[in-house]
Motif scaffolding. Structure first.
Motif, PDB file in Angstrom:
ATOM      1  N   LEU A 120      34.712  31.903  43.715  1.00 19.94           N
ATOM      2  CA  LEU A 120      35.274  32.533  42.516  1.00 19.94           C
ATOM      3  C   LEU A 120      35.794  31.496  41.515  1.00 19.94           C
ATOM      4  CD1 LEU A 120      37.203  35.490  44.189  1.00 19.94           C
ATOM      5  CD2 LEU A 120      35.085  35.619  42.884  1.00 19.94           C
ATOM      6  N   TYR A 123      35.525  32.118  37.735  1.00 17.57           N
ATOM      7  CA  TYR A 123      36.184  33.268  37.100  1.00 17.57           C
ATOM      8  C   TYR A 123      36.981  32.826  35.868  1.00 17.57           C
ATOM      9  CZ  TYR A 123      38.953  37.530  36.526  1.00 17.57           C
ATOM     10  OH  TYR A 123      39.534  38.670  36.025  1.00 17.57           O
ATOM     11  N   ASP A 126      40.676  35.422  32.347  1.00 20.99           N
ATOM     12  CA  ASP A 126      40.116  36.635  31.745  1.00 20.99           C
ATOM     13  C   ASP A 126      40.859  37.011  30.464  1.00 20.99           C
ATOM     14  OD1 ASP A 126      42.442  38.113  32.423  1.00 20.99           O
ATOM     15  OD2 ASP A 126      41.579  38.769  34.338  1.00 20.99           O
ATOM     16  N   CYS A 184      44.114  38.328  41.586  1.00 17.67           N
ATOM     17  CA  CYS A 184      44.063  38.023  40.154  1.00 17.67           C
ATOM     18  C   CYS A 184      45.409  38.367  39.539  1.00 17.67           C
ATOM     19  CB  CYS A 184      42.946  38.821  39.483  1.00 17.67           C
ATOM     20  SG  CYS A 184      42.724  38.420  37.734  1.00 17.67           S
TER      21      CYS A 184
END
Length: 293
Positions: A120, A123, A126, A184
């Motif tokens: 991950l 990632y 975000d 997250c």
């Protein structure tokens, strides 16, 4: 503009923060030379503990899909040395990934494990400022649950970790702030901690190289993949989004460890500013009388 302000702790050449990335990349690139030693399955809403010798790799994976796990670790031979989440946040970051290290508490202060692989890792950040594998928050526990809901629940991560380490002679007092793997999280505009749904898919993993002999414990969070609200007016039972996690421990081929040695603690020789006085034993005897000693 403030986001580009430099970090307080900077790596100097040759220091423990100056990671030998080529060495750890060599370890990661040589999975075909790993030997599987043990596999540990962690069912939903439970905890398991396992041992990892120095120079071995352990992998935590999501065999059935997204699931958050709370990780603790101790020095196998002296559990007073344990992972120090807050110092790791300062030295590495509030979220960790490949080549970041998990550090132990004082007076030991040395790398316990180094992350060598993370599916991950891409990632990133975000749209809400969320990132993966966090050291910002800590484990859920029955005490805060009672505080927020007025109810008792025995399968929070603190309790799961407590049950996991009891067979190893540890207790609730040894359970400490965690690394939230696959979780997250971030800070919102009010500087408040938030959690988002876990983005992991079936088969995702994170791998750690054990720098010292370790005892580790992992809880499968009762919140599952955190896709539903756990507290507040919209809270609901997340049982349907709970999934198991898997741990695999691998022996690394000896040739791959060439040039590596287990880290030692900083050689601080001071007495924290305390002066030690030499004892005058003759004067002590005279003060106490001839019959002493």
């Amino acid at each position: 503009m403030y986001k580009h302000y430099p970090a307080a702790y900077q790596a100097s050449a040759g220091s423990a923060l100056d990671v030998d990335k080529a060495f750890y990349q060599r370890i990661s690139d040589s999975r075909d030379r790993y030997q599987l030693v043990e596999t540990v399955e962690v069912p939903i809403r439970s905890g398991r503990a396992w041992k990892v010798p120095a120079g071995h790799v352990f992998r935590i994976s999501t065999p059935e899909g997204p699931q958050v796990g709370d990780l603790n670790m101790w020095h196998l031979h002296d559990p007073r040395e344990r992972m120090w989440a807050s110092r790791t946040r300062q030295l590495q970051g509030a979220h960790v990934s490949v080549h970041d290290r998990l550090w132990s508490n004082l007076p030991f202060l040395r790398p316990m494990a180094t992350i060598v692989a993370d599916t991950l890792a891409d990632y990133g950040i975000d749209e809400h400022g969320g990132r993966i594998h966090d050291l910002l928050g800590t484990r859920c526990d029955p005490y805060v649950n009672r505080l927020l809901t007025g109810e008792d629940f025995d399968f929070h991560c603190h309790s799961n970790l407590t049950r996991a380490v009891l067979p190893h002679g540890l207790t609730e007092f040894d359970v400490h702030d965690v690394l939230n793997v696959f979780q997250c999280t971030g800070l919102n505009d009010d500087d408040m901690y938030f959690m988002k749904a876990c983005p992991a898919k079936a088969g995702d993993y994170i791998e750690f190289f054990a720098e010292i002999d370790l005892l580790c414990a992992l809880s499968t969070c009762p919140g599952g993949d955190l896709s539903v609200h756990l507290w507040g007016p919209e809270a609901e039972d997340p049982l349907s989004v709970c999934r198991p996690l898997r741990i695999e421990i691998f022996k690394v081929e000896d040739a791959l460890l060439q040039g590596w040695q287990s880290p030692t603690s900083p050689a601080y020789k001071g007495q924290h500013g305390l002066a030690l006085k030499e004892v005058d034993w003759d004067a002590q005897k005279a003060a106490l009388g001839k019959g002493c000693c």
